[in-house]
Write a protein that holds these residues in place. Sequence first.
Motif, PDB file in Angstrom:
ATOM      1  N   MET A   8       0.936  -1.179  -0.049  1.00 31.85           N
ATOM      2  CA  MET A   8      -0.056  -0.092   0.084  1.00 31.85           C
ATOM      3  C   MET A   8       0.907   1.185  -0.088  1.00 31.85           C
ATOM      4  O   MET A   8       1.762   1.380   0.909  1.00 31.85           O
TER       5      MET A   8
ATOM      6  N   SER B 293       1.980   5.259   0.243  1.00 28.08           N
ATOM      7  CA  SER B 293       1.505   6.357   1.114  1.00 28.08           C
ATOM      8  C   SER B 293       1.743   7.600   0.667  1.00 28.08           C
ATOM      9  O   SER B 293       2.847   7.651  -0.343  1.00 28.08           O
ATOM     10  N   GLU B 294       1.170   8.779   1.014  1.00 27.09           N
ATOM     11  CA  GLU B 294       1.307   9.966   0.464  1.00 27.09           C
ATOM     12  C   GLU B 294       1.910  11.071   1.766  1.00 27.09           C
ATOM     13  O   GLU B 294       1.243  10.753   2.503  1.00 27.09           O
TER      14      GLU B 294
ATOM     15  N   HIS C  59     -12.550  10.691   3.664  1.00 25.90           N
ATOM     16  CA  HIS C  59     -11.499  10.170   4.237  1.00 25.90           C
ATOM     17  C   HIS C  59     -11.633  10.028   5.904  1.00 25.90           C
ATOM     18  O   HIS C  59     -11.309  11.169   6.449  1.00 25.90           O
TER      19      HIS C  59
ATOM     20  N   THR D 188     -11.901   5.097   3.047  1.00 26.39           N
ATOM     21  CA  THR D 188     -12.458   5.529   2.221  1.00 26.39           C
ATOM     22  C   THR D 188     -13.341   4.514   1.320  1.00 26.39           C
ATOM     23  O   THR D 188     -13.522   3.279   1.526  1.00 26.39           O
TER      24      THR D 188
ATOM     25  N   GLU E  82      -9.118   1.374   2.216  1.00 20.67           N
ATOM     26  CA  GLU E  82      -8.299   2.139   3.298  1.00 20.67           C
ATOM     27  C   GLU E  82      -6.894   2.855   2.575  1.00 20.67           C
ATOM     28  O   GLU E  82      -6.298   2.235   1.472  1.00 20.67           O
ATOM     29  N   LYS E  83      -6.829   4.045   3.041  1.00 16.86           N
ATOM     30  CA  LYS E  83      -5.597   4.764   2.259  1.00 16.86           C
ATOM     31  C   LYS E  83      -4.488   5.170   3.445  1.00 16.86           C
ATOM     32  O   LYS E  83      -5.233   5.480   4.602  1.00 16.86           O
ATOM     33  N   THR E  84      -3.529   5.232   3.205  1.00 19.52           N
ATOM     34  CA  THR E  84      -2.576   5.570   4.307  1.00 19.52           C
ATOM     35  C   THR E  84      -1.684   7.021   3.755  1.00 19.52           C
ATOM     36  O   THR E  84      -1.493   7.173   2.867  1.00 19.52           O
TER      37      THR E  84
END
Length: 504
Positions: free
Chosen positions: A1, A3-4, A103, A123, A127-129
């Motif tokens: 995954m 990440s930003e 988010h 979201t 999932e977003k990290t």
Amino acid sequence: MTSEHVDVLIVGAGISGIGAAAQLGMKLPDKAYLVLESRQASGGTWDLFRYPGIRSDSDMFTFGYKWHPWPSDQSLADGHMILDYLRTIAKEYGVEDKIRYGHKVTKADWDSDAQQWTVVAATDEGEKTFTANFLWSCSGYYDYDEGHQPVFPGVEDFEGTFIHPQFWPEDLDYGGKKVVVIGSGATAVTLVPAMADQVEHITMLQRTPTYVFSRPGRDPLAKGLGAALGLVPRFVPFKGLREKAGFEAIRWANIGVLVGSYKLARRRPKLVKKVIRDGVIEHLTARPGQPGLTKEEAIRYADEHFNPPYNPWDQRLCAVPDGDLFRAIRHGKASVVTDKIKRIVADGIELESGKKLDADIIISATGLKVRFFGGVEVHVDGKPVRVQDTMAYKGVLLSGVPNLAFTVGYTNASWTLKVDLVCEYVTNLLAEMAAHGYTEVVVERDPSVAASPFMDMEAGYLLRAQELMPRKGDRGPWQVRQSYLYDMKVLSADIRDSKELQFS
């Protein structure tokens, strides 16, 4: 995954988050930031609540940001005006482009080795990290997903419409209906006059009275200065020097009233109680040629329904613009009943006194449910942080939790007065860290400082949630005084003189 990464990650795009992002962009333009918002729209409270008459219960000259003056002489503003104000600012200061909607932050973990936060957000796409050097919680302190709802015996038997104002149905038709509003706080005293002209009758059913006072809907000083400066109350920013000076005069006049009235209430509660009572009686008494109560009836009504058993500011006072609640009562469209609910029946509410209130619609304006940090699970190096075991430093940082700030406004004054001070403090803290190459700041709890509840006002929603919030201390920078003048001094102090802060 994947990440930003950003320098600062702000959680929440309401009045606190928009203020934080705008101030960060103005004062530290080199800092990359994002705002994560769980809902699909900005504005927080002012987008969530859609019930009739929703408005501010604080004057807009202190509820608006001090760095972007409220552009009207309307003091207690309607919700849609506040929402327009916030969204205009978000666009003007470039915040709107930095908001990620949908988010919902669920977890945040600080890694001491990497010197950064890893934040997980749920979201629609999964999932977003995100990773960030600094985390700033601006999600307020109440639950957007669930309001406080007591269990009323027999509610399942009610054949009408039962609703909580936090989840107002867009298609609700209350024209010509008999309505009962359960509650006596800011939501209830707003709903009753807003609905009174369209219903058959509306009743505010309260277990305990609240202090209610009338204040002008349009600020007299703002109105006078506006006329003198040639301004009109419309939605445009004050741009000239005279206008800004006028706004500062209005703002400080309102701060003076807030601070002065609060101090007077704490020192001479009987006097303030009498002043509020006299105002209620005056507003309930019939005007010449108009409906209303006799003086004797108004006195009895005030003493029965607007005479709390506690002192002013033990709980928050409710302001009503131009006495609209009292006007609805005078005209016979609204009434107040002080009693306890025995049970809800098919066509209304039976009271412990033996009386019955007929109702087609019951509105349960029973308050908020507190959820500190938006329910985010916070970890430091994989270990969970129990917020209630931490102590708040200057009401902004948490002991033992690096690189995290939070914004919680006042309970006895305009929320945004504290928001502005927190924004100044956090941006100054970040600037200090950047100037010296620091990557971590943490404040360690002083074991000699005695702990007490973070918010000690006797409001029910705060009492129910004391164990969900951090502690405050009994002295020094660990105190949370609910005082703007105190916080001005404490939060503007030179950060280099703060011996409690540990930089690395």
